[in-house]
Design a protein around this motif. Structure first.
Motif, PDB file in Angstrom:
ATOM      1  N   LYS A 105       0.829  -1.210   0.000  1.00  0.00           N
ATOM      2  CA  LYS A 105       0.000   0.000   0.000  1.00  0.00           C
ATOM      3  C   LYS A 105       0.862   1.257   0.000  1.00  0.00           C
ATOM      4  CE  LYS A 105      -3.961  -2.066   2.338  1.00  0.00           C
ATOM      5  NZ  LYS A 105      -4.744  -2.116   3.585  1.00  0.00           N
ATOM      6  N   MET A 106       1.940   1.227   0.758  1.00  0.00           N
ATOM      7  CA  MET A 106       2.851   2.376   0.797  1.00  0.00           C
ATOM      8  C   MET A 106       3.506   2.595  -0.572  1.00  0.00           C
ATOM      9  SD  MET A 106       4.619   1.788   4.520  1.00  0.00           S
ATOM     10  CE  MET A 106       5.510   3.346   4.590  1.00  0.00           C
ATOM     11  N   PHE A 108       2.266   1.729  -3.454  1.00  0.00           N
ATOM     12  CA  PHE A 108       1.212   2.220  -4.339  1.00  0.00           C
ATOM     13  C   PHE A 108       1.014   3.719  -4.143  1.00  0.00           C
ATOM     14  CE2 PHE A 108      -3.281   3.095  -5.231  1.00  0.00           C
ATOM     15  CZ  PHE A 108      -3.348   2.682  -6.551  1.00  0.00           C
ATOM     16  N   GLY A 109       0.919   4.146  -2.896  1.00  0.00           N
ATOM     17  CA  GLY A 109       0.732   5.566  -2.605  1.00  0.00           C
ATOM     18  C   GLY A 109       1.905   6.411  -3.072  1.00  0.00           C
ATOM     19  N   ASN A 112       1.909   6.632  -6.862  1.00  0.00           N
ATOM     20  CA  ASN A 112       0.863   7.552  -7.303  1.00  0.00           C
ATOM     21  C   ASN A 112       1.258   9.002  -7.083  1.00  0.00           C
ATOM     22  OD1 ASN A 112      -0.896   5.687  -8.322  1.00  0.00           O
ATOM     23  ND2 ASN A 112      -2.170   5.587  -6.502  1.00  0.00           N
ATOM     24  N   SER A 113       1.980   9.274  -6.022  1.00  0.00           N
ATOM     25  CA  SER A 113       2.386  10.653  -5.755  1.00  0.00           C
ATOM     26  C   SER A 113       3.414  11.135  -6.772  1.00  0.00           C
ATOM     27  CB  SER A 113       2.937  10.791  -4.335  1.00  0.00           C
ATOM     28  OG  SER A 113       4.235  10.246  -4.236  1.00  0.00           O
TER      29      SER A 113
END
Length: 129
Positions: A105-106, A108-109, A112-113
């Motif tokens: 999840k980290m 992915f975030g 995305n950033s």
């Protein structure tokens, strides 16, 4: 805060913790094929984060973050197999699976950033100083 080195990234730190946990959890297992593969996949997560960061461009960093995410999936799959083979206790599986899910999840975030250019402040020091 500017992040100037990969080891300042929380996701890199957590991926190293995951690798240490995997090595400890599989220490007594004699299935060297599975053991080696899961250890290598977990190492690949932190190594790809580091390598991508050091490339110096958001595009390259993002590409390596995707590779790290792929390694997370590989680790998750092998954790399941190791549990089904009774190499891991269910409690260990739950803990390790939670760690690798959080890292995914980290990643992915973070990836995305990068797409909107908002990370220019925490790139390679050669580019920000």
């Amino acid at each position: 805060m500017k992040i100037k080195k990969f080891d300042d990234l929380m996701v890199w730190q957590k991926s190293v913790e995951l690798t240490i946990s995997i090595y400890a959890s599989l220490e007594l297992i004699n299935d060297f094929g599975l053991k080696n593969q899961i250890q290598r996949a977990s190492l690949s997560i932190s190594n790809n984060i580091a390598e991508g960061f050091e490339r110096g461009s958001d595009r390259d960093f993002k590409r390596f973050l995707y590779i790290a995410q792929d390694s997370c999936s590989e680790v998750k799959s092998m954790l399941y197999v190791a549990t089904r083979l009774n190499y891991l206790k269910n409690e260990s599986y739950i803990t390790l699976n939670h760690q690798v899910t959080e890292i995914g999840k980290m990643l992915f975030g973070l990836s995305n950033s990068l797409s909107d250019g908002s990370t220019r402040n925490f790139r390679n020091p050669k580019l920000t100083d």
